[in-house]
Write a protein that holds these residues in place. Structure first.
Motif, PDB file in Angstrom:
ATOM      1  N   GLU A  33       0.989  -0.893  -0.130  1.00 19.30           N
ATOM      2  CA  GLU A  33      -0.249   0.021  -0.442  1.00 19.30           C
ATOM      3  C   GLU A  33       0.807   1.300  -0.326  1.00 19.30           C
ATOM      4  OE1 GLU A  33      -3.336   1.475   3.199  1.00 19.30           O
ATOM      5  OE2 GLU A  33      -3.346  -0.754   2.633  1.00 19.30           O
ATOM      6  N   THR A  34       1.430   1.779  -1.135  1.00 17.63           N
ATOM      7  CA  THR A  34       2.056   2.843  -1.197  1.00 17.63           C
ATOM      8  C   THR A  34       2.086   3.660  -2.887  1.00 17.63           C
ATOM      9  OG1 THR A  34       4.249   3.616  -1.457  1.00 17.63           O
ATOM     10  CG2 THR A  34       3.570   1.636  -2.320  1.00 17.63           C
ATOM     11  N   SER A  35       2.911   4.793  -2.882  1.00 22.64           N
ATOM     12  CA  SER A  35       1.805   5.553  -4.018  1.00 22.64           C
ATOM     13  C   SER A  35       3.799   5.787  -4.726  1.00 22.64           C
ATOM     14  CB  SER A  35       1.562   6.498  -4.264  1.00 22.64           C
ATOM     15  OG  SER A  35       1.697   7.464  -3.280  1.00 22.64           O
ATOM     16  N   GLY A 117      28.546  -0.951   8.404  1.00 19.73           N
ATOM     17  CA  GLY A 117      26.956   0.181   7.756  1.00 19.73           C
ATOM     18  C   GLY A 117      27.549   0.586   6.937  1.00 19.73           C
ATOM     19  N   CYS A 118      26.662   1.285   5.922  1.00 23.79           N
ATOM     20  CA  CYS A 118      26.679   1.865   4.641  1.00 23.79           C
ATOM     21  C   CYS A 118      27.774   3.712   5.324  1.00 23.79           C
ATOM     22  CB  CYS A 118      25.590   3.282   5.115  1.00 23.79           C
ATOM     23  SG  CYS A 118      24.021   2.686   5.537  1.00 23.79           S
ATOM     24  N   SER A 119      28.365   3.874   6.777  1.00 19.32           N
ATOM     25  CA  SER A 119      29.868   4.264   6.895  1.00 19.32           C
ATOM     26  C   SER A 119      31.228   3.254   6.078  1.00 19.32           C
ATOM     27  CB  SER A 119      29.702   4.512   7.618  1.00 19.32           C
ATOM     28  OG  SER A 119      28.743   5.572   8.239  1.00 19.32           O
ATOM     29  N   GLY A 223      12.733   4.496  11.169  1.00 18.38           N
ATOM     30  CA  GLY A 223      13.605   5.593  10.052  1.00 18.38           C
ATOM     31  C   GLY A 223      13.304   6.937  10.485  1.00 18.38           C
ATOM     32  N   LYS A 224      12.935   7.437  11.555  1.00 17.34           N
ATOM     33  CA  LYS A 224      12.297   8.759  11.830  1.00 17.34           C
ATOM     34  C   LYS A 224      13.338   9.010  12.451  1.00 17.34           C
ATOM     35  CE  LYS A 224       7.551  10.107  12.183  1.00 17.34           C
ATOM     36  NZ  LYS A 224       7.194  10.356  11.549  1.00 17.34           N
ATOM     37  N   GLU A 225      14.178   8.119  13.921  1.00 17.15           N
ATOM     38  CA  GLU A 225      14.890   8.507  14.584  1.00 17.15           C
ATOM     39  C   GLU A 225      16.569   8.244  13.695  1.00 17.15           C
ATOM     40  OE1 GLU A 225      15.198   9.290  17.475  1.00 17.15           O
ATOM     41  OE2 GLU A 225      13.195   9.443  17.355  1.00 17.15           O
ATOM     42  N   PRO A 257      27.701  12.646  -0.550  1.00 14.00           N
ATOM     43  CA  PRO A 257      26.952  12.149   0.666  1.00 14.00           C
ATOM     44  C   PRO A 257      26.373  10.490   0.539  1.00 14.00           C
ATOM     45  CG  PRO A 257      25.407  13.548  -0.674  1.00 14.00           C
ATOM     46  CD  PRO A 257      26.305  14.041  -1.443  1.00 14.00           C
ATOM     47  N   HIS A 258      26.243  10.470   1.639  1.00 12.55           N
ATOM     48  CA  HIS A 258      26.002   8.155   1.182  1.00 12.55           C
ATOM     49  C   HIS A 258      24.054   9.097   0.690  1.00 12.55           C
ATOM     50  CE1 HIS A 258      23.986   5.099   2.235  1.00 12.55           C
ATOM     51  NE2 HIS A 258      23.062   5.510   3.550  1.00 12.55           N
ATOM     52  N   GLN A 259      23.615   8.097   0.352  1.00 16.19           N
ATOM     53  CA  GLN A 259      22.156   8.650  -0.658  1.00 16.19           C
ATOM     54  C   GLN A 259      21.297   7.303   0.299  1.00 16.19           C
ATOM     55  OE1 GLN A 259      22.745   9.777  -3.769  1.00 16.19           O
ATOM     56  NE2 GLN A 259      24.380  10.642  -3.058  1.00 16.19           N
ATOM     57  N   GLY A 287      18.325   3.729  -5.154  1.00 19.03           N
ATOM     58  CA  GLY A 287      18.417   4.510  -3.951  1.00 19.03           C
ATOM     59  C   GLY A 287      19.280   4.119  -2.903  1.00 19.03           C
ATOM     60  N   ASN A 288      19.109   3.460  -1.469  1.00 19.62           N
ATOM     61  CA  ASN A 288      20.402   3.745  -0.570  1.00 19.62           C
ATOM     62  C   ASN A 288      21.184   1.808  -0.521  1.00 19.62           C
ATOM     63  OD1 ASN A 288      21.658   3.021   1.881  1.00 19.62           O
ATOM     64  ND2 ASN A 288      20.853   3.820   2.894  1.00 19.62           N
ATOM     65  N   MET A 289      21.648   1.567  -1.397  1.00 16.82           N
ATOM     66  CA  MET A 289      23.041   0.837  -1.518  1.00 16.82           C
ATOM     67  C   MET A 289      24.114   0.542  -0.101  1.00 16.82           C
ATOM     68  SD  MET A 289      23.298   0.849  -5.537  1.00 16.82           S
ATOM     69  CE  MET A 289      24.179   2.233  -5.691  1.00 16.82           C
TER      70      MET A 289
HETATM   71  N1  ACO Z   1       3.808   3.750   1.393  1.00 16.28           N
HETATM   72  C1  ACO Z   1       3.232   4.525   1.507  1.00 16.28           C
HETATM   73  N2  ACO Z   1       3.213   5.657   3.416  1.00 16.28           N
HETATM   74  C2  ACO Z   1       3.664   5.049   3.365  1.00 16.28           C
HETATM   75  C3  ACO Z   1       5.645   5.041   2.855  1.00 16.28           C
HETATM   76  C4  ACO Z   1       5.661   4.326   2.180  1.00 16.28           C
HETATM   77  N3  ACO Z   1       6.407   3.560   1.509  1.00 16.28           N
HETATM   78  N4  ACO Z   1       5.925   4.351   4.193  1.00 16.28           N
HETATM   79  C5  ACO Z   1       5.782   5.097   5.499  1.00 16.28           C
HETATM   80  N5  ACO Z   1       3.916   5.309   5.346  1.00 16.28           N
HETATM   81  C6  ACO Z   1       3.595   5.601   5.679  1.00 16.28           C
HETATM   82  C7  ACO Z   1       4.137   5.822   7.472  1.00 16.28           C
HETATM   83  O1  ACO Z   1       2.942   4.188   8.241  1.00 16.28           O
HETATM   84  C8  ACO Z   1       2.579   6.927   8.516  1.00 16.28           C
HETATM   85  O2  ACO Z   1       1.140   6.994   7.882  1.00 16.28           O
HETATM   86  P1  ACO Z   1       0.970   6.983   9.355  1.00 16.28           P
HETATM   87  O3  ACO Z   1       0.651   8.626   9.562  1.00 16.28           O
HETATM   88  O4  ACO Z   1      -0.805   6.581   8.915  1.00 16.28           O
HETATM   89  O5  ACO Z   1       1.632   6.746  10.523  1.00 16.28           O
HETATM   90  C9  ACO Z   1       3.048   7.788   6.555  1.00 16.28           C
HETATM   91  O6  ACO Z   1       3.267   7.723   6.301  1.00 16.28           O
HETATM   92  C10 ACO Z   1       4.566   9.094   7.302  1.00 16.28           C
HETATM   93  O7  ACO Z   1       5.464   8.066   7.973  1.00 16.28           O
HETATM   94  P2  ACO Z   1       6.534   8.565   8.578  1.00 16.28           P
HETATM   95  O8  ACO Z   1       7.561   7.968   9.275  1.00 16.28           O
HETATM   96  O9  ACO Z   1       6.059   9.963   9.445  1.00 16.28           O
HETATM   97  O10 ACO Z   1       7.407   9.544   7.374  1.00 16.28           O
HETATM   98  P3  ACO Z   1       8.905   9.903   6.933  1.00 16.28           P
HETATM   99  O11 ACO Z   1       8.873  11.451   6.113  1.00 16.28           O
HETATM  100  O12 ACO Z   1       9.675  10.356   8.116  1.00 16.28           O
HETATM  101  O13 ACO Z   1       9.543   8.936   5.507  1.00 16.28           O
HETATM  102  C11 ACO Z   1      11.216   7.264   6.145  1.00 16.28           C
HETATM  103  C12 ACO Z   1      10.009   7.658   6.559  1.00 16.28           C
HETATM  104  C13 ACO Z   1      11.153   7.122   4.206  1.00 16.28           C
HETATM  105  C14 ACO Z   1      11.734   6.036   6.447  1.00 16.28           C
HETATM  106  C15 ACO Z   1      12.163   8.406   6.059  1.00 16.28           C
HETATM  107  O14 ACO Z   1      12.283   8.982   7.673  1.00 16.28           O
HETATM  108  C16 ACO Z   1      13.670   7.904   6.461  1.00 16.28           C
HETATM  109  O15 ACO Z   1      14.030   8.393   5.004  1.00 16.28           O
HETATM  110  N6  ACO Z   1      14.128   7.551   7.795  1.00 16.28           N
HETATM  111  C17 ACO Z   1      15.805   7.816   7.958  1.00 16.28           C
HETATM  112  C18 ACO Z   1      15.628   5.945   6.736  1.00 16.28           C
HETATM  113  C19 ACO Z   1      16.991   6.454   6.640  1.00 16.28           C
HETATM  114  O16 ACO Z   1      17.883   6.988   6.265  1.00 16.28           O
HETATM  115  N7  ACO Z   1      17.755   4.111   6.782  1.00 16.28           N
HETATM  116  C20 ACO Z   1      19.029   4.620   6.306  1.00 16.28           C
HETATM  117  C21 ACO Z   1      20.165   4.309   7.318  1.00 16.28           C
HETATM  118  S1  ACO Z   1      21.907   3.321   7.380  1.00 16.28           S
HETATM  119  C22 ACO Z   1      21.281   3.255   5.649  1.00 16.28           C
HETATM  120  O17 ACO Z   1      22.352   3.739   5.279  1.00 16.28           O
HETATM  121  C23 ACO Z   1      22.022   1.171   6.026  1.00 16.28           C
END
Ligand code: ACO
Length: 331
Positions: A33-35, A117-119, A223-225, A257-259, A287-289
């Motif tokens: 369920e995404t877009s 990890g990604c670093s 993801g948020k943190e 930067p890391h993507q 995306g993130n590789m």
């Molecule tokens: N499609 C549709 N809706 C979604 C999706 C999706 N793919 N994913 C989450 N949502 C929904 C959530 O369920 C939430 O719905 P709700 O309000 O009904 O609960 C809403 O969208 C908003 O969710 P948030 O978590 O607030 O979305 P946010 O804007 O924070 O984006 C994301 C989420 C993309 C994961 C972001 O937090 C992020 O990129 N964080 C960093 C992640 C990251 O960098 N990880 C890797 C780091 S280390 C490494 O690189 C290995």
């Protein structure tokens, strides 16, 4: 860690390998369920690559490495040290680097894996520099590689839309004093380990029917943190390495930067006062590789002629661990 050693170390060539398999946002719309609109707006990603058939982490390493070695004019036997930075090896035992050494026939290299990890590419670059500076080795082959699609939970829309597969390789060797790595700074905070982790498959929770049923062999992420943390540390560590060199963001030709998310990249770049044209971005296509993000972006930018000899570059990353860091180098 400023550059005070006997020899200067620098990247003299790069290469990349990306699987042909692709997952577009439209593909994801059919299973989650995404877009396309949500994913593009919130992450900047349009599509990511995915290994298919028998393709493995070590295959990608070999392809990227052969390109980098050829561009450096080196034979595999001339590699003294091979470092493979990855969190997604073909096997848990033996190391990814041993498999890559065998496939490449880099017979004279000692090898190890680096898990940051990604670093990981930044960690590897710094480690390579230390071996070269000390005079222990001459030629280092560093590969940043991750194959994340097999460990994504394709029912978890918060996570699986973000990641893709790829490899980037770099040959690092002795360079003249005015070139190469100028400074790097690395960090880790293991208290934040559970912000991004795989609960099962290690020795604490070996894979069994229960762990598989509970989907514990897939990556879990807060993801948020991570988002908030990433913007802060990317900004701070970039400034820190520039400071070591008595430089500022305005001196940079490019930041690589890391993507992980376009919004993280844009927020950090804005805080650093960088113009969009100073920042290398390819997240929309891959995306993130993880470990591969920086070397693939670097390789593309060099190949396209964007990065030229003499350019001042900063690399900055954060990732699972959590780990983070930055480096400044003169191309
Ligand atoms: N499609 C549709 N809706 C979604 C999706 C999706 N793919 N994913 C989450 N949502 C929904 C959530 O369920 C939430 O719905 P709700 O309000 O009904 O609960 C809403 O969208 C908003 O969710 P948030 O978590 O607030 O979305 P946010 O804007 O924070 O984006 C994301 C989420 C993309 C994961 C972001 O937090 C992020 O990129 N964080 C960093 C992640 C990251 O960098 N990880 C890797 C780091 S280390 C490494 O690189 C290995």
């Amino acid at each position: 860690m400023s550059n005070l050693g006997q020899y200067n170390a620098g990247i003299i060539s790069t290469g990349r390998a990306l699987p042909i398999g692709k997952i577009t946002n439209a593909d994801l719309e059919t299973i989650l369920e995404t877009s396309d609109d949500w994913i593009q707006t919130r992450t900047g990603i349009r599509e990511r690559r995915m290994v298919t058939g028998d393709e493995t982490n070590s295959d990608l390493c070999v392809t990227a490495s052969r390109i980098a070695l050829e561009r450096a004019g080196l034979k595999a036997e001339e590699v003294d040290l091979l470092i493979v930075s990855t969190v997604t090896p073909d096997l848990t035992l033996p190391s990814a680097s041993c498999l890559v050494q065998s496939k490449l026939q880099a017979r004279n290299a000692f090898v190890f894996d680096l898990v940051a990890g990604c670093s990981g590419f930044l960690y590897g670059l710094t480690v390579a520099e230390k071996f070269i500076q000390a005079g222990t080795v001459k030629n280092v082959l560093l590969v940043g590689v991750d194959v994340l699609t097999p460990i994504m939970d394709w029912q978890d829309r918060n996570t699986c839309v973000l990641f893709g597969d790829g490899a980037g390789a770099a040959v690092i060797t002795r360079v003249e004093a005015e070139r190469g790595l100028m400074a790097s700074k690395l960090y880790a905070d293991g208290d934040k380990a559970e912000l991004l982790y795989t609960p099962a498959g290690g020795t604490k929770n070996p894979a069994n029917y229960g762990t598989v049923e509970d989907r514990m062999h897939y990556v879990r992420m807060n993801g948020k943190e991570i988002f908030k943390f990433a913007v802060k540390v990317m900004t701070e560590s970039t400034l820190e390495v520039l400071n070591i060199c008595e430089l500022s963001p305005t001196n940079l030709d490019y930041l690589i930067p890391h993507q992980a998310n376009i919004r993280i990249i844009e927020s950090a770049s804005k805080k650093l006062g960088l113009l969009p044209e100073q920042v290398i971005v390819n997240i929309e296509r891959f995306g993130n590789m993880s470990s591969a993000s920086i070397p693939v972006a670097l390789d593309e930018a060099v190949e396209s002629g964007k990065i030229k000899e003499g350019h001042l570059l900063a690399l900055v990353a954060f990732g699972a661990g959590l780990t983070w860091g930055a480096a400044v180098l003169r191309w």
